[in-house]
Scaffold this motif. Sequence first.
Motif, PDB file in Angstrom:
ATOM      1  N   VAL A 208       0.842  -1.245   0.023  1.00  0.00           N
ATOM      2  CA  VAL A 208      -0.004  -0.029   0.121  1.00  0.00           C
ATOM      3  C   VAL A 208       0.749   1.295   0.049  1.00  0.00           C
ATOM      4  N   ASN A 209       0.625   2.137  -0.968  1.00  0.00           N
ATOM      5  CA  ASN A 209       1.378   3.358  -0.887  1.00  0.00           C
ATOM      6  C   ASN A 209       0.470   4.616  -0.959  1.00  0.00           C
ATOM      7  N   ILE A 210       0.837   5.381   0.144  1.00  0.00           N
ATOM      8  CA  ILE A 210      -0.026   6.741   0.127  1.00  0.00           C
ATOM      9  C   ILE A 210       0.770   7.732  -0.053  1.00  0.00           C
ATOM     10  N   LYS A 211       0.666   8.737  -0.931  1.00  0.00           N
ATOM     11  CA  LYS A 211       1.232  10.086  -1.180  1.00  0.00           C
ATOM     12  C   LYS A 211       0.268  11.319  -1.132  1.00  0.00           C
ATOM     13  N   VAL A 212       0.636  12.143   0.001  1.00  0.00           N
ATOM     14  CA  VAL A 212      -0.444  13.187   0.277  1.00  0.00           C
ATOM     15  C   VAL A 212       0.434  14.628   0.054  1.00  0.00           C
ATOM     16  N   PHE A 213      -0.277  15.463  -0.703  1.00  0.00           N
ATOM     17  CA  PHE A 213       0.440  16.864  -1.109  1.00  0.00           C
ATOM     18  C   PHE A 213      -0.457  17.821   0.002  1.00  0.00           C
ATOM     19  N   GLY A 214       0.218  18.754   0.342  1.00  0.00           N
ATOM     20  CA  GLY A 214      -0.458  19.813   1.301  1.00  0.00           C
ATOM     21  C   GLY A 214       0.528  20.373   2.435  1.00  0.00           C
ATOM     22  N   ASP A 215       0.421  21.671   2.398  1.00  0.00           N
ATOM     23  CA  ASP A 215       1.129  22.187   3.499  1.00  0.00           C
ATOM     24  C   ASP A 215       1.053  22.028   4.907  1.00  0.00           C
ATOM     25  N   THR A 216      -0.360  21.309   5.201  1.00  0.00           N
ATOM     26  CA  THR A 216      -0.551  21.063   6.402  1.00  0.00           C
ATOM     27  C   THR A 216      -0.413  19.211   6.664  1.00  0.00           C
ATOM     28  N   VAL A 217       0.124  18.681   5.735  1.00  0.00           N
ATOM     29  CA  VAL A 217       0.065  17.173   6.115  1.00  0.00           C
ATOM     30  C   VAL A 217       1.086  16.866   7.024  1.00  0.00           C
ATOM     31  N   GLU A 218       1.043  16.000   7.765  1.00  0.00           N
ATOM     32  CA  GLU A 218       1.914  15.645   8.894  1.00  0.00           C
ATOM     33  C   GLU A 218       1.915  14.183   9.083  1.00  0.00           C
ATOM     34  N   GLN A 219       2.907  13.826   9.901  1.00  0.00           N
ATOM     35  CA  GLN A 219       3.279  12.375  10.240  1.00  0.00           C
ATOM     36  C   GLN A 219       1.870  11.971  10.732  1.00  0.00           C
ATOM     37  N   LYS A 220       1.269  12.543  11.704  1.00  0.00           N
ATOM     38  CA  LYS A 220      -0.075  12.030  12.393  1.00  0.00           C
ATOM     39  C   LYS A 220      -1.164  11.346  11.280  1.00  0.00           C
ATOM     40  N   ASN A 221      -1.044  12.355  10.225  1.00  0.00           N
ATOM     41  CA  ASN A 221      -2.025  11.727   9.238  1.00  0.00           C
ATOM     42  C   ASN A 221      -1.711  10.514   8.702  1.00  0.00           C
ATOM     43  N   MET A 222      -0.537  10.117   8.515  1.00  0.00           N
ATOM     44  CA  MET A 222       0.136   8.769   7.988  1.00  0.00           C
ATOM     45  C   MET A 222      -0.030   7.627   9.214  1.00  0.00           C
ATOM     46  N   ASP A 223       0.247   8.053  10.379  1.00  0.00           N
ATOM     47  CA  ASP A 223      -0.300   7.159  11.478  1.00  0.00           C
ATOM     48  C   ASP A 223      -1.749   6.770  11.583  1.00  0.00           C
ATOM     49  N   ASP A 224      -2.513   7.892  11.343  1.00  0.00           N
ATOM     50  CA  ASP A 224      -4.011   7.576  11.350  1.00  0.00           C
ATOM     51  C   ASP A 224      -4.410   6.700  10.404  1.00  0.00           C
ATOM     52  N   ILE A 225      -3.845   6.928   8.995  1.00  0.00           N
ATOM     53  CA  ILE A 225      -3.872   6.073   7.896  1.00  0.00           C
ATOM     54  C   ILE A 225      -3.706   4.565   8.124  1.00  0.00           C
ATOM     55  N   GLN A 226      -2.395   4.551   8.803  1.00  0.00           N
ATOM     56  CA  GLN A 226      -1.989   3.274   9.166  1.00  0.00           C
ATOM     57  C   GLN A 226      -2.896   2.483  10.147  1.00  0.00           C
ATOM     58  N   ALA A 227      -3.318   3.180  11.241  1.00  0.00           N
ATOM     59  CA  ALA A 227      -4.235   2.552  12.141  1.00  0.00           C
ATOM     60  C   ALA A 227      -5.431   2.194  11.581  1.00  0.00           C
ATOM     61  N   MET A 228      -6.106   2.974  10.672  1.00  0.00           N
ATOM     62  CA  MET A 228      -7.129   2.721   9.850  1.00  0.00           C
ATOM     63  C   MET A 228      -6.994   1.489   9.146  1.00  0.00           C
ATOM     64  N   LEU A 229      -6.072   1.205   8.608  1.00  0.00           N
ATOM     65  CA  LEU A 229      -5.790   0.122   7.488  1.00  0.00           C
ATOM     66  C   LEU A 229      -5.668  -1.193   8.524  1.00  0.00           C
ATOM     67  N   GLU A 230      -4.847  -1.280   9.529  1.00  0.00           N
ATOM     68  CA  GLU A 230      -4.765  -2.260  10.361  1.00  0.00           C
ATOM     69  C   GLU A 230      -5.925  -2.669  10.851  1.00  0.00           C
ATOM     70  N   ARG A 231      -6.767  -1.528  11.384  1.00  0.00           N
ATOM     71  CA  ARG A 231      -8.077  -2.004  11.929  1.00  0.00           C
ATOM     72  C   ARG A 231      -8.863  -2.665  10.934  1.00  0.00           C
ATOM     73  N   MET A 232      -9.387  -2.189   9.869  1.00  0.00           N
ATOM     74  CA  MET A 232     -10.012  -2.931   8.783  1.00  0.00           C
ATOM     75  C   MET A 232      -9.497  -4.249   8.451  1.00  0.00           C
ATOM     76  N   ASP A 233      -8.129  -4.216   8.135  1.00  0.00           N
ATOM     77  CA  ASP A 233      -7.505  -5.517   7.653  1.00  0.00           C
ATOM     78  C   ASP A 233      -7.834  -6.627   8.778  1.00  0.00           C
ATOM     79  N   THR A 234      -7.844  -6.358  10.119  1.00  0.00           N
ATOM     80  CA  THR A 234      -8.268  -7.451  11.234  1.00  0.00           C
ATOM     81  C   THR A 234      -9.829  -7.577  11.024  1.00  0.00           C
TER      82      THR A 234
END
Length: 372
Positions: A67-93
């Motif tokens: 899975v590859n996620i690339k996000v553009f925007g001056d406000t994007v931060e690591q928390k966004n990627m962490d949130d996405i990872q948590a979402m993916l892991e939750r749904m995967d389970t």
Amino acid sequence: MFKNKKSTLILAALVIIIVAAVGIWLLVGNKGEDTKTTTETYGGAAVSEDGGTKSMEQTFYIYDTIVNIKVFGDTVEQKNMDDIQAMLERMDTEFSRTKEDGELYAVNKAAGKEAVAVSDETLDIVKQSLKYAEEMNGLYDPTVGPLVDLWAIGEGGDHVPAQADIDKARALTNYKDVIVDDAAKTVKLAKEGMVLDMGGIGKGYAADRIADYLKAQGLDSAMINLGGSSIIALGNKPNGSPWNIGLQDPDQSRGTQLGTIKISNEVIDASGVYERFFMQDGVRYHHILDPRTGFPSQNGLKSITIMSPNATDADALSTGVFLMGLEDGMKYLESLPEKVDAFFITDDNKIYATSALKERLKLTDPTYSFAE
């Protein structure tokens, strides 16, 4: 997802190498349009500046795929990627039929016995899967799990099962035997041995949830790629131009392409005989199983690519419409009230595309041509 930071870095590096080697659905940039400068690793994601706009990109191995996620925007931060990872892991389970701590696993284990309480998210994906099954007269069927387990294509299966076993698995495949109680938020399978399998829409559903999250965060330019088979282009590239996507060649190893297409705020979802298969007596037995016969479809199609505003829709359609075949599949798509485009590739390397899509496809491999 990983036990410690060191293993995270090692696995991340391995995944990046795999991405380069496998080349799943090549994402082709328009060279010269964007100026990409400094790239650094920060908190797991690569931070870059593309055309004066900050971007973050991170790769995960989840859903048994890259899975590859690339996000553009001056406000994007690591928390966004962490949130996405948590979402993916939750749904995967939650949606896994093999993970013992998952809700779908619990539903399957209780088949023929009792109803199982599930989360709103699991209830939603099950209800959506049943809706698609009804609309496509069972060609897409979320209870195809017994057939998937029997054939085990891509998971060690290397021969055609006995007809008696196929008949037994088919008898357990019927979406009408799924009982959903909205008030109690429960799911029950009517017969023991039934197996719900969200593989037909799971990636698309996850991609839509990621897109919803990003838009809620005010991030409207992103590329969401779940294993190459479900891709969402959110908005446009930072310079305002559309995304340029390479299209998979179904006859070659992953990473080669037959052409390109430019998309904006659109989903690409593909199903094909090249993904998982084995050969027996000169016949290719692939992972797209027809509930009517219990066998992989043999209808003259190599692949189908669906383009839609919604990834869950596209995921389900790419399976059901493939099983319909070229003529019936094209008619079905044209009958839909929402705008859905597609192109089919047949065994003779001819491309049949809906009228609006044909004008957008740019073929780069002379092996393929549009059917007259």
